[in-house]
Every structure is written in structure tokens, then in C-alpha cells.
Motif scaffolding. Sequence first.
Motif, mmCIF file in Angstrom:
data_model
loop_
_atom_site.group_PDB
_atom_site.id
_atom_site.type_symbol
_atom_site.label_atom_id
_atom_site.label_comp_id
_atom_site.label_asym_id
_atom_site.label_seq_id
_atom_site.Cartn_x
_atom_site.Cartn_y
_atom_site.Cartn_z
ATOM 1 N N LEU A 139 -9.418 -26.826 -71.636
ATOM 2 C CA LEU A 139 -10.684 -27.417 -72.059
ATOM 3 C C LEU A 139 -10.381 -28.656 -72.901
ATOM 4 O O LEU A 139 -9.709 -28.555 -73.934
ATOM 5 N N PHE A 140 -10.866 -29.825 -72.466
ATOM 6 C CA PHE A 140 -10.617 -31.060 -73.219
ATOM 7 C C PHE A 140 -11.818 -31.987 -73.119
ATOM 8 O O PHE A 140 -12.679 -31.836 -72.253
ATOM 9 N N SER A 141 -11.850 -32.967 -74.011
ATOM 10 C CA SER A 141 -13.015 -33.842 -74.136
ATOM 11 C C SER A 141 -12.775 -35.227 -73.538
ATOM 12 O O SER A 141 -11.669 -35.768 -73.612
ATOM 13 N N LEU A 142 -13.855 -35.796 -72.980
ATOM 14 C CA LEU A 142 -13.844 -37.192 -72.540
ATOM 15 C C LEU A 142 -14.726 -38.031 -73.456
ATOM 16 O O LEU A 142 -15.276 -39.056 -73.036
ATOM 17 N N GLY A 143 -14.831 -37.595 -74.715
ATOM 18 C CA GLY A 143 -15.562 -38.383 -75.711
ATOM 19 C C GLY A 143 -14.623 -39.405 -76.319
ATOM 20 O O GLY A 143 -13.731 -39.927 -75.664
ATOM 21 N N GLY A 144 -14.802 -39.693 -77.594
ATOM 22 C CA GLY A 144 -13.919 -40.648 -78.267
ATOM 23 C C GLY A 144 -13.980 -42.017 -77.634
ATOM 24 O O GLY A 144 -15.053 -42.562 -77.376
ATOM 25 N N TYR A 145 -12.790 -42.557 -77.328
ATOM 26 C CA TYR A 145 -12.700 -43.906 -76.768
ATOM 27 C C TYR A 145 -12.437 -43.897 -75.265
ATOM 28 O O TYR A 145 -11.901 -44.875 -74.723
ATOM 29 N N ASN A 205 -9.047 -48.564 -71.333
ATOM 30 C CA ASN A 205 -7.858 -48.264 -70.541
ATOM 31 C C ASN A 205 -6.689 -47.773 -71.388
ATOM 32 O O ASN A 205 -5.970 -46.843 -71.003
ATOM 33 N N PHE A 206 -6.485 -48.365 -72.540
ATOM 34 C CA PHE A 206 -5.393 -47.946 -73.424
ATOM 35 C C PHE A 206 -5.613 -46.515 -73.894
ATOM 36 O O PHE A 206 -4.722 -45.665 -73.811
ATOM 37 N N HIS A 207 -6.812 -46.226 -74.355
ATOM 38 C CA HIS A 207 -7.110 -44.877 -74.858
ATOM 39 C C HIS A 207 -7.175 -43.849 -73.727
ATOM 40 O O HIS A 207 -6.864 -42.670 -73.950
ATOM 41 N N ILE A 236 -4.819 -39.083 -70.540
ATOM 42 C CA ILE A 236 -3.997 -38.876 -69.346
ATOM 43 C C ILE A 236 -2.593 -38.369 -69.687
ATOM 44 O O ILE A 236 -2.130 -37.363 -69.115
ATOM 45 N N ILE A 237 -1.897 -39.027 -70.594
ATOM 46 C CA ILE A 237 -0.538 -38.586 -70.932
ATOM 47 C C ILE A 237 -0.554 -37.212 -71.610
ATOM 48 O O ILE A 237 0.239 -36.327 -71.237
ATOM 49 N N PRO A 238 -1.435 -36.961 -72.596
ATOM 50 C CA PRO A 238 -1.519 -35.603 -73.155
ATOM 51 C C PRO A 238 -1.896 -34.543 -72.115
ATOM 52 O O PRO A 238 -1.388 -33.416 -72.159
ATOM 53 N N LEU A 239 -2.784 -34.897 -71.178
ATOM 54 C CA LEU A 239 -3.172 -33.944 -70.136
ATOM 55 C C LEU A 239 -1.979 -33.617 -69.240
ATOM 56 O O LEU A 239 -1.767 -32.454 -68.860
ATOM 57 N N TYR A 240 -1.200 -34.625 -68.913
ATOM 58 C CA TYR A 240 0.019 -34.408 -68.123
ATOM 59 C C TYR A 240 0.962 -33.460 -68.864
ATOM 60 O O TYR A 240 1.484 -32.499 -68.276
#
Length: 437
Positions: A144-150, A154-156, A162-166
Motif C-alpha cells: 500500500l503506497f501513496s501517489l500524493g506528495g509531489y 518527474n524527479f519526485h 518508482i525507485i522505492p517501489l522497485y
Amino acid sequence: MGEKIMYDTIFSRSFSRSDQKKLGFGAFLGCLLIAFSFCLVLKPYSVPPVRLKYAPKRPNLVCNSGKRSDFCEIHGGDIRIDVKSSTVFFSASSQENSSQFIRPYTRKEDGYAMSTVRKWSIKPVVDSNAIPQCNQNHSAPAILFSLGGYSGNNFHDFTDIIIPLYSTARLFDGDVKFLITNRNPRWVKKFQILLQKLSNYEVIDIDNEEKIHCFTSTVIVGLKRSPQELSIESSKSPYSIKQFRQFLRSAYSLNKATAIKMEDDGKTRPRLLIISRNRTRKFTNTDEIAKMATNLGYGVVVAEADGNVQRFAQIVNSCDVMVGIHGAGLANMVFLPENAILIQIIPIGRVEWPAKTAFGEPSKDMNIRYLNYNIKTEESSLIQQYPAEHEILDNPSSIWKKGWMAFKAVYLDKQDVNLDINRFRLTLLRALELLRQ
């Protein structure tokens, strides 16, 4: 055979026939005692009764608090997600009576970003009757993760999601479901290819689910995040940023693994990508830069990143050198081949620290060679907006003291760059030298 006869002869001479019988009986009892002792010792390690095979397993909750993110892992048992109360329930013993609260986004030190992230509670429940009843069951693990924040920047997108999800999902080898809170449909569409490479299942928009989703395997709330930008902390992860880049090459069918090594025959023309921007921090003399680079021997490509990640990834990967002004577009460095060169144009306003943190430092672990070019005041469009003695030009530190938003409003949102062609030429020549090494 002779040795056995000799041994029997010596044995028979040592004891009488009566003694031999007594000794044989004693040996028999001794063997029984030894066998009984082995049974007692090995009993704890014997196969458990079949009835225990179906006994419910207590979930094991493990939470970690890092510099950038918090995440909790619930392993096995009865795990239920109730969207209405933003709660992840799990059955627990009476000793486990404290709840955990997590906003599953990886920039927890940034209050502004986290204010847009839904807060979830992870609550142990002793009485199973108090847990909402299941409407939909899952045997696969979930994250379970969020697509809020920034998200959307593209950088965020890469450094925060993306990198933490990987790092979090790769271990499951596709057998994991993504539960997205604060869903951003455009983001999901943009990174659909990567999501499908990391998960064999459709993304679940958990915020819009009325059902109680139940899991019997593992549920992770939050993502594992390195303290550094665009990186993976290899000491705490089985993966590295190098492996992540290999994953990207496979996902987007990127064929160029290594930048060219130039020869002195003059036949090799390295490809140079100039990242253009239509809004802030754009080059105002792109044509002049391209012409000068062509005269130096580069094959020049000018392109701007958009929502088609695969298209732009293939453009970046085909190049040996990438040039761009400090900004989110430089995060596309993740698609560059090994030993490629990143040239970051650093605007005025004491942007050196964020530029180094965001792209300079990460380039090392990516095996990308890094050059920076600090523009002079004369190359900034701010000289056309403010008098020479204004603090924005004369004392950027005073703007920094007013906070990030004040800094961003001036040096990132209002500044374009007109490169000094003769001065920047030296940086491109240095890049050619590196490609010969």
C-alpha cells in the motif's frame, strides 16, 4: 576375516561364558536406553501433528522509521483493510495493543508534501469478531503506497516512488498487488509499463473500494526509501541502483548498455541530447548551442520529456552526453547508458547544493560521469528583471533565508538561461576528452 577371528578370540578369553551372557544382556538393555534417550531428545524436532498444519498463524508486525520514510510489514495471518476508517486490521495477541500511523509516501520530512497524503492506521485486534468481515480475499502479498506528495514531477516520480517501489516490490518477483492511495490516474498511465513489470496484477485504487480486502500473506504499508536522492541503499537492500537501471533497460527495451569510446580517427560522432523546456529554466539560445556542438563533432538531438516515458527513455539511452538546466528533466539520467556523461547547467542563486544533491551525487553509483557548468549573472534572464544592485542578483543568501518557497519563486520559476557559447564550449570539449578515456 582374520581380524574378526582374532577379535572374537581375545573377547572370549577375557570373559567366561556366563559373563559373556550377562554382558550380552546388559548390552541389549543399554541399546534400549540409548534408543529411548534419542526419542526424548528428537521429539521436539519431529514433524508436527497434521492438525497443526491448518492452525491460524499470528501476524508478525515489523515497523521501520527511516530518515525519509516509515513503513510497516505485516507477515502472515488474518489482515483486513477497511478503507472507510483508513485502517489495516490484523489479529494479534493481548500483548500487542498499540496502533501505528503511517502516511505511505517517502518524503516524511516535508510537511507540505505529506499534507496531501492520506494517513493510515495499522491496528492489532485481539477479538476476531471485532474485525470487519471480508468481502474479497487475496492470497498474494500487497503493498500500500501513496501517489500524493509531489507525484507528477518527474524527479519526485523516480526518487520518491518508482525507485522505492522497485526496492520494496522486486523481492516478490511479480507476485504482489499494488494498493494505491491518493491515486493519480495520469501517473498510473505514465508508468504503466513499470507497474506491470513489478506486479502481475491490476493496480487497486484502494481509496474507492467499499469492500473489505483481506490478505493471508504479507502486507506492506509504505515504501523502503534511501536517504539519498535517486539511489538505493545497497547495505540495507538486496538490490542496487545499477540493478534498477538494468531493470529499466529491460522494461523499456533500451539497447545501448555503454556509451561509445571515441577514437581519434574522426569518424565517431557521439550523440548529444539537449533537454529543452517550454516553461521555466529554459535555454533561450538552443539553436546556437546545437550549432556549436555540431561543429565540435557531436550529433545533436534536442528533445523535451513528456508523458510518453518509453519514447523519451529510448532517446536518452541512444545518447552519450546529456545537457540540461537543473530541474526534474535531468532525472531522465536513469536511462543513460553506462559511462555516459551528464552536464548539469546550474543557474544563479546558490543552486549548487540542491543541484549536487539531486543529480551530482547520484550519478556516481549510476556509473555516469558528471560535469557541471555554473552560469554567470550575465547568462541569467534575471538581469533583465532586476537592477544589478538588487539582492536577488547581489545577495542570493538573503532570499534563501526567507525559505524554500521564496527561493523557488525566483531562481527556479523566473529564471531562463542564455549560455555563453564560447565559455560553454570548453565544457563540451571536456566531455569529448572523457569519451576518449
